[in-house]
Design an enzyme around this catalytic site. Structure first.
Site, PDB file in Angstrom:
ATOM      1  N   LYS A  73       0.808  -1.230   0.000  1.00  0.00           N
ATOM      2  CA  LYS A  73       0.000   0.000   0.000  1.00  0.00           C
ATOM      3  C   LYS A  73       0.842   1.281   0.000  1.00  0.00           C
ATOM      4  O   LYS A  73       0.360   2.362   0.351  1.00  0.00           O
ATOM      5  CB  LYS A  73      -0.998   0.049   1.182  1.00  0.00           C
ATOM      6  CG  LYS A  73      -1.810  -1.194   1.398  1.00  0.00           C
ATOM      7  CD  LYS A  73      -2.204  -1.928   0.164  1.00  0.00           C
ATOM      8  CE  LYS A  73      -3.251  -1.238  -0.674  1.00  0.00           C
ATOM      9  NZ  LYS A  73      -3.488  -2.015  -1.941  1.00  0.00           N
ATOM     10  N   HIS A 104       7.398  -7.815  -1.910  1.00  0.00           N
ATOM     11  CA  HIS A 104       7.187  -7.229  -0.583  1.00  0.00           C
ATOM     12  C   HIS A 104       8.088  -7.932   0.443  1.00  0.00           C
ATOM     13  O   HIS A 104       7.933  -7.732   1.643  1.00  0.00           O
ATOM     14  CB  HIS A 104       5.730  -7.386  -0.143  1.00  0.00           C
ATOM     15  CG  HIS A 104       4.747  -6.585  -0.950  1.00  0.00           C
ATOM     16  ND1 HIS A 104       4.918  -5.252  -1.233  1.00  0.00           N
ATOM     17  CD2 HIS A 104       3.563  -6.932  -1.520  1.00  0.00           C
ATOM     18  CE1 HIS A 104       3.890  -4.815  -1.950  1.00  0.00           C
ATOM     19  NE2 HIS A 104       3.061  -5.812  -2.136  1.00  0.00           N
ATOM     20  N   SER A 152      -4.746   2.706   4.150  1.00  0.00           N
ATOM     21  CA  SER A 152      -4.936   2.018   2.873  1.00  0.00           C
ATOM     22  C   SER A 152      -4.940   0.500   3.096  1.00  0.00           C
ATOM     23  O   SER A 152      -5.737  -0.231   2.498  1.00  0.00           O
ATOM     24  CB  SER A 152      -3.808   2.433   1.913  1.00  0.00           C
ATOM     25  OG  SER A 152      -3.934   1.797   0.678  1.00  0.00           O
TER      26      SER A 152
HETATM   27  P1  A3P Z   1      -5.276   4.306  -1.226  1.00  0.00           P
HETATM   28  O1  A3P Z   1      -5.838   3.040  -0.671  1.00  0.00           O
HETATM   29  O2  A3P Z   1      -4.854   5.269  -0.160  1.00  0.00           O
HETATM   30  O3  A3P Z   1      -6.145   4.948  -2.251  1.00  0.00           O
HETATM   31  P2  A3P Z   1       0.017  -0.540  -3.581  1.00  0.00           P
HETATM   32  O4  A3P Z   1       0.086  -0.523  -5.050  1.00  0.00           O
HETATM   33  O5  A3P Z   1       1.361  -0.492  -2.914  1.00  0.00           O
HETATM   34  O6  A3P Z   1      -0.842  -1.633  -3.072  1.00  0.00           O
HETATM   35  O7  A3P Z   1      -0.651   0.846  -3.122  1.00  0.00           O
HETATM   36  C1  A3P Z   1      -2.008   1.097  -3.348  1.00  0.00           C
HETATM   37  C2  A3P Z   1      -2.284   2.551  -2.983  1.00  0.00           C
HETATM   38  O8  A3P Z   1      -1.719   3.397  -3.992  1.00  0.00           O
HETATM   39  C3  A3P Z   1      -3.772   2.861  -2.924  1.00  0.00           C
HETATM   40  O9  A3P Z   1      -3.901   3.923  -1.969  1.00  0.00           O
HETATM   41  C4  A3P Z   1      -4.006   3.349  -4.347  1.00  0.00           C
HETATM   42  O10 A3P Z   1      -5.181   4.088  -4.523  1.00  0.00           O
HETATM   43  C5  A3P Z   1      -2.760   4.210  -4.538  1.00  0.00           C
HETATM   44  N1  A3P Z   1      -2.469   4.507  -5.943  1.00  0.00           N
HETATM   45  C6  A3P Z   1      -2.357   3.643  -6.976  1.00  0.00           C
HETATM   46  N2  A3P Z   1      -2.144   4.317  -8.126  1.00  0.00           N
HETATM   47  C7  A3P Z   1      -2.129   5.634  -7.815  1.00  0.00           C
HETATM   48  C8  A3P Z   1      -1.961   6.835  -8.581  1.00  0.00           C
HETATM   49  N3  A3P Z   1      -1.805   6.817  -9.899  1.00  0.00           N
HETATM   50  N4  A3P Z   1      -1.989   8.018  -7.916  1.00  0.00           N
HETATM   51  C9  A3P Z   1      -2.167   8.066  -6.581  1.00  0.00           C
HETATM   52  N5  A3P Z   1      -2.333   6.956  -5.802  1.00  0.00           N
HETATM   53  C10 A3P Z   1      -2.314   5.756  -6.406  1.00  0.00           C
END
Ligand code: A3P
Length: 310
Positions: A54, A117, A148
């Site tokens: 996240k 991870h 998140s």
């Molecule tokens: P949120 O749950 O706060 O919206 P990961 O890829 O490490 O699992 O992280 C997921 C998080 O990154 C989620 O956060 C997701 O919405 C956010 N995310 C993914 N793409 C994004 C983008 N282009 N701009 C901003 N946040 C992004």
């Protein structure tokens, strides 16, 4: 569907590896696949993206892949990101290929894009055998990461039941959630980088405030300095939250369709903002978190930009 969520175990799955290291992993991950990932032989041209969940992993992965592939938006919109950027330790599930088999069969003359991870302590030995591997680590304000992750736990069926928010925050701080402690994860990569200077650190917050700048910095690290201004603009535009949210190759809609995620509870592309923690943490929770942060990060070689965790 709520019955299904409630039926999930409240405690995350812990495994002890043959080398004695304890890990908390998603329920569908096997010890065998983690052990195989630790033995994985990197190649000199590999690009490895590591993170605590996240932190903006998929976002950084999409940017990285585009930087290294001439901003090829057409392919990025037709091939799933998980097929372009393979997760090292993911166990093969019904109908899906073994990631390590795919990576090992990858043509020698093509860059492999690998996401993980796993903690640094499990990768360090093999990474050091291959010093030209490009290692990227993405990090995010832990309070936003926690929020998140809470919503991700609510919707990801192979994760444990997060319980109510107040319990989840405490578990997150104690490192009792899937993938373990955020503090240990970040610390491991920071300390290794202090020693070997082999990684590029990128933060979710910097990407949010100036994506173009971060794309250029990442392109420099990846020795892709020939990207044109137009290509950089294309990448920045393609990787806005609004555009990624609508892109089936990165938004995991297919996981919702096959039942691995439940988007009725929460989406993978949820809010995509900095500071959502303020909508979740009480003042007491925030102060308690700050106190733990102070204590747990005092021996870190550098303080991250969100210190204090505001
Ligand atoms: P949120 O749950 O706060 O919206 P990961 O890829 O490490 O699992 O992280 C997921 C998080 O990154 C989620 O956060 C997701 O919405 C956010 N995310 C993914 N793409 C994004 C983008 N282009 N701009 C901003 N946040 C992004």
């Amino acid at each position: 569907m709520n019955d299904k969520i409630d039926a999930r175990p409240a405690v995350a799955k812990k495994i002890t590896l043959t080398n004695g290291v304890e890990l908390i992993v998603p329920h569908d991950y096997s010890k065998a696949s983690i052990e195989a990932a630790i033995d994985f032989e990197f190649r000199p041209s590999d690009i490895v993206l590591a993170s605590y969940p996240k932190s903006g992993t998929q976002w950084t992965a999409e940017i990285t892949w585009l930087i290294c592939n001439n901003a090829d938006i057409t392919s990025a919109k037709s091939v799933m990101l998980e097929d372009r950027f393979r997760q090292l330790e993911k166990s093969p599930s019904a109908g899906s290929l073994n990631q390590l088999d795919v990576l090992n069969a990858w043509p020698e003359n093509q860059t492999r894009f690998i996401q993980t991870h796993l903690p640094m302590e499990l990768l360090e030995k093999k990474l050091l055998c291959c010093p030209t591997v490009k290692l990227i680590y993405v990090v995010r304000n832990p309070k936003d990461t926690c929020v998140s992750f809470y919503h991700f736990h609510r919707m990801k069926m192979e994760y444990s039941n997060p319980g109510p928010w107040n319990e989840f925050v405490e578990k997150f701080v104690r490192g009792e959630v899937t993938r373990g402690s955020w503090f240990e994860h970040v610390r491991g990569y920071l300390l290794a980088n202090e020693k070997y200077n082999f990684a590029h650190f990128v933060s979710y917050e910097d990407m949010s405030s100036n994506l173009r700048n971060e794309v250029i910095k990442l392109a420099n690290f990846l020795n892709m300095r020939d990207l044109s201004e137009d290509q950089i603009s294309t990448i920045v535009e393609h990787c806005t939250f609004a555009n990624m949210k609508d892109n089936k190759c990165v938004n995991y809609q297919h996981y919702h369709e096959d039942g691995r995620y439940n988007f009725e509870v929460s989406k993978f592309m949820r809010k995509g903002i900095v500071g959502d923690w303020k909508n979740h943490f009480t003042i007491e929770q925030s102060e308690a978190f700050d106190a733990v942060y102070e204590e747990r990060t005092k021996d870190w070689p550098l303080q991250l930009k969100f210190h204090p965790v505001a």
